[in-house]
Scaffold this motif. Structure first.
Motif, PDB file in Angstrom:
ATOM      1  N   ARG A 113      89.890  63.244  16.261  1.00 15.02           N
ATOM      2  CA  ARG A 113      91.182  63.386  16.937  1.00 15.02           C
ATOM      3  C   ARG A 113      91.028  63.425  18.444  1.00 15.02           C
ATOM      4  N   ASN A 114      89.906  63.982  18.921  1.00 12.27           N
ATOM      5  CA  ASN A 114      89.686  64.138  20.360  1.00 12.27           C
ATOM      6  C   ASN A 114      88.296  63.635  20.729  1.00 12.27           C
ATOM      7  N   PRO A 115      88.121  62.305  20.813  1.00 17.35           N
ATOM      8  CA  PRO A 115      86.781  61.758  21.065  1.00 17.35           C
ATOM      9  C   PRO A 115      86.118  62.280  22.328  1.00 17.35           C
ATOM     10  N   ILE A 117      86.456  65.229  23.873  1.00 16.91           N
ATOM     11  CA  ILE A 117      85.986  66.600  23.680  1.00 16.91           C
ATOM     12  C   ILE A 117      84.788  66.617  22.741  1.00 16.91           C
ATOM     13  N   VAL A 118      84.838  65.815  21.679  1.00 19.67           N
ATOM     14  CA  VAL A 118      83.711  65.721  20.758  1.00 19.67           C
ATOM     15  C   VAL A 118      82.462  65.250  21.499  1.00 19.67           C
ATOM     16  N   LEU A 119      82.585  64.219  22.332  1.00 18.31           N
ATOM     17  CA  LEU A 119      81.432  63.705  23.064  1.00 18.31           C
ATOM     18  C   LEU A 119      80.885  64.757  24.026  1.00 18.31           C
ATOM     19  N   GLU A 120      81.751  65.491  24.685  1.00 23.04           N
ATOM     20  CA  GLU A 120      81.291  66.548  25.592  1.00 23.04           C
ATOM     21  C   GLU A 120      80.507  67.608  24.827  1.00 23.04           C
ATOM     22  N   HIS A 121      80.958  67.965  23.644  1.00 17.24           N
ATOM     23  CA  HIS A 121      80.217  68.930  22.829  1.00 17.24           C
ATOM     24  C   HIS A 121      78.873  68.359  22.394  1.00 17.24           C
ATOM     25  N   LEU A 122      78.835  67.096  22.024  1.00 18.64           N
ATOM     26  CA  LEU A 122      77.567  66.484  21.618  1.00 18.64           C
ATOM     27  C   LEU A 122      76.544  66.552  22.741  1.00 18.64           C
ATOM     28  N   LEU A 123      76.979  66.241  23.960  1.00 23.19           N
ATOM     29  CA  LEU A 123      76.086  66.271  25.109  1.00 23.19           C
ATOM     30  C   LEU A 123      75.630  67.684  25.442  1.00 23.19           C
ATOM     31  N   ARG A 124      76.443  68.658  25.099  1.00 26.72           N
ATOM     32  CA  ARG A 124      76.088  70.062  25.324  1.00 26.72           C
ATOM     33  C   ARG A 124      75.111  70.562  24.268  1.00 26.72           C
ATOM     34  N   ILE A 125      75.351  70.184  23.008  1.00 23.94           N
ATOM     35  CA  ILE A 125      74.561  70.697  21.886  1.00 23.94           C
ATOM     36  C   ILE A 125      73.190  70.047  21.814  1.00 23.94           C
ATOM     37  N   VAL A 176      81.796  52.716  27.196  1.00 22.37           N
ATOM     38  CA  VAL A 176      81.056  52.816  28.458  1.00 22.37           C
ATOM     39  C   VAL A 176      81.897  53.558  29.495  1.00 22.37           C
ATOM     40  N   GLY A 177      83.193  53.265  29.534  1.00 19.53           N
ATOM     41  CA  GLY A 177      84.079  53.973  30.451  1.00 19.53           C
ATOM     42  C   GLY A 177      84.153  55.457  30.143  1.00 19.53           C
ATOM     43  N   LEU A 178      84.184  55.816  28.856  1.00 21.67           N
ATOM     44  CA  LEU A 178      84.208  57.232  28.477  1.00 21.67           C
ATOM     45  C   LEU A 178      82.919  57.923  28.904  1.00 21.67           C
ATOM     46  N   CYS A 179      81.786  57.244  28.755  1.00 22.33           N
ATOM     47  CA  CYS A 179      80.516  57.827  29.194  1.00 22.33           C
ATOM     48  C   CYS A 179      80.554  58.125  30.684  1.00 22.33           C
ATOM     49  N   ARG A 180      81.110  57.214  31.462  1.00 22.28           N
ATOM     50  CA  ARG A 180      81.221  57.426  32.893  1.00 22.28           C
ATOM     51  C   ARG A 180      82.137  58.611  33.195  1.00 22.28           C
ATOM     52  N   THR A 181      83.231  58.724  32.444  1.00 24.01           N
ATOM     53  CA  THR A 181      84.194  59.798  32.675  1.00 24.01           C
ATOM     54  C   THR A 181      83.584  61.178  32.442  1.00 24.01           C
TER      55      THR A 181
END
Length: 230
Positions: A113-115, A117-125, A176-181
């Protein structure tokens, strides 16, 4: 499509020496090539545990899994895999920073539902993150919309629009744009064509975005990325 600053694709060799004759999915083999032996791995949205079992058997990883469906959890437990029932959109906040060497999200981010936020958590974990996803910018998808005016049904996206779990249709350039963001650093990346073959690394992003059926990315936190999420 919004403009994305081009990031030169990193050298790709992960699938060069992987066996392809045992029936394993090619995107799973691509993920396998990015995970170091004996790593602590969390596989999110692990389904029936096929990829997690491959990582255990081929890489000797200390693997854990999260799966939303009870059927998937039961299938994983039958394989002897330590998997719990959970939701990537709600349960990742409970994991501490750097809890795993590698976090894997295979063919799942488009169903969250929230890609972001999910990606930010993945990078944190995880110290590293491996993500694969179907590319909705592939030429067959575009042609279905352009010439037939219908949502595509393909091997990678076999469900009708009213049955699919995909709720955030993502292209390679979008990702790729999301990764930059979020400040994620792309360590390695490739696109797999419709037959599952890695495309040439010298191709620009727009070619990958047009001809690639799947994207596979290895990420880590960038220097400017946050360790938490809002």
């Amino acid at each position: 499509m919004r403009s994305v600053t081009r990031v030169a694709p990193a050298p790709w060799s992960a699938t060069d020496t992987l066996p392809r004759s045992d029936g394993a999915r090619v995107d799973h083999l691509a993920v396998l090539g990015l995970v170091p032996p004996s790593a602590r791995v969390l596989d999110i949205g692990c389904g029936d545990g096929t990829l997690l079992a491959l990582l255990r058997d081929r890489r000797g990883v200390d693997g854990r899994g999260i799966e939303l469906s009870r059927e998937g959890v039961n299938a994983c437990l039958a394989r002897g895999l330590p998997v719990i029932q959970g939701d990537a959109d709600t349960d990742l906040a409970n994991y501490p920073d750097d809890a795993f060497d590698v976090v894997v999200l295979s063919q799942t981010i488009q169903a969250t539902r929230n890609p972001r936020i999910v990606l930010e958590h993945l990078l944190r974990i995880g110290r590293q993150v491996v993500i694969s996803f179907p590319n909705f910018g592939h030429w067959r998808v575009r042609s279905e919309l352009a010439f037939r005016g219908r949502m595509p049904v393909t091997e990678l996206m076999p469900e009708e629009w009213y049955e699919t779990q995909n709720i955030h249709h993502c292209t390679i350039r979008d990702f790729v744009g999301l990764c930059r963001t979020v400040g994620a650093h792309i360590e390695k990346a490739t696109a797999l064509d419709a037959r599952g073959r890695p495309m040439r690394i010298s191709m620009p992003w727009w070619v990958w975005n047009l001809m690639g059926a799947q994207g596979v990315f290895l990420l880590r936190r960038g220097d400017g990325s946050s360790s938490g999420t809002a």
